[in-house]
Design an enzyme around this catalytic site. Structure first.
Site, short mmCIF file in Angstrom:
data_model
loop_
_atom_site.label_atom_id
_atom_site.label_comp_id
_atom_site.label_asym_id
_atom_site.label_seq_id
_atom_site.Cartn_x
_atom_site.Cartn_y
_atom_site.Cartn_z
N SER A 98 -3.52 -3.40 -8.15
CA SER A 98 -2.56 -4.01 -9.06
C SER A 98 -3.27 -4.50 -10.33
O SER A 98 -3.88 -3.71 -11.04
CB SER A 98 -1.82 -5.13 -8.32
OG SER A 98 -0.72 -5.60 -9.04
N HIS A 123 0.37 0.18 -9.31
CA HIS A 123 1.82 0.18 -9.07
C HIS A 123 2.51 -0.55 -10.21
O HIS A 123 1.85 -1.10 -11.09
CB HIS A 123 2.17 -0.43 -7.70
CG HIS A 123 1.81 -1.86 -7.54
ND1 HIS A 123 1.98 -2.54 -6.37
CD2 HIS A 123 1.28 -2.79 -8.39
CE1 HIS A 123 1.58 -3.79 -6.49
NE2 HIS A 123 1.15 -3.97 -7.71
#
Length: 194
Positions: A98, A123
């Protein structure tokens, strides 16, 4: 229980004890080994600014083993990395997920690395909100704008088309170190320093 090792050095004035992170900072090494929140970001930013003041022409190494965290806290680190004069080399150890992966890609081009068994995961931003419908709508617009900003920066940092980044970040996208290199998140997989 969080134990921080102490390092003892011999100097001409006797012994000196450092916590391990302070000792690494002397060698221009910063560790990001937790989730990213405002406190962590403030600490990393302060270390980056300190090292720039110490020597603006010498590289800084940022080792990353992080599950990610707050977007605004991560962007504070990202913006500081881009703002300061020294190149910031990034090294993934373990997992950069992330916002951790975003910061990994934010290192100076040619100086972004990963150890061979580390993983990288990208993501789209996560969010959740409660409240009145109008407030939920405001937060929804904000997270969509953040997604566009993050995707645009990732496209610039990796060389991937923006449409590809949007597709690849739609769900959790795990990569080996070698796949992260092929994707453009890093420049090299470090095999050994021997």
């Amino acid at each position: 229980m969080n134990l921080i090792p102490t390092v003892i050095e011999q100097t001409n004035r006797g012994e000196r004890a450092y916590d391990i992170y302070s000792r690494l900072l002397k060698d221009r090494i910063i560790m990001l080994g937790t989730a990213i929140d405002d406190n962590v970001a403030n600490s990393i930013v302060a270390q980056l600014l300190f090292l720039q003041a110490e020597d603006p022409d010498k590289d800084i190494s940022l080792y990353i083993n992080s599950p990610g965290g707050s977007i605004t806290a991560g962007m504070a680190i990202y913006d500081t990395m881009q703002y300061i004069k020294p190149n910031v080399s990034t090294i993934c150890i373990g997992m950069a997920a992330s916002m951790g992966a975003f910061l990994l890609a934010a290192g100076a081009k040619g100086k972004r690395f990963a150890l061979p068994n580390s993983e990288v995961m990208i993501h789209q931003p996560l969010g959740g909100t409660r409240g009145q419908a109008s407030d939920i709508e405001i937060h929804t617009r904000r997270i969509l704008e953040m997604r566009e900003t993050l995707n645009r920066i990732l496209a610039e940092r990796t060389g991937q088309p923006l449409e590809q980044i949007a597709k690849d970040t739609d769900r959790d996208n795990f990569m080996t170190a070698e796949k992260a290199r092929e994707y453009g998140l890093i420049d090299k997989v470090i095999e050994t320093t021997k």
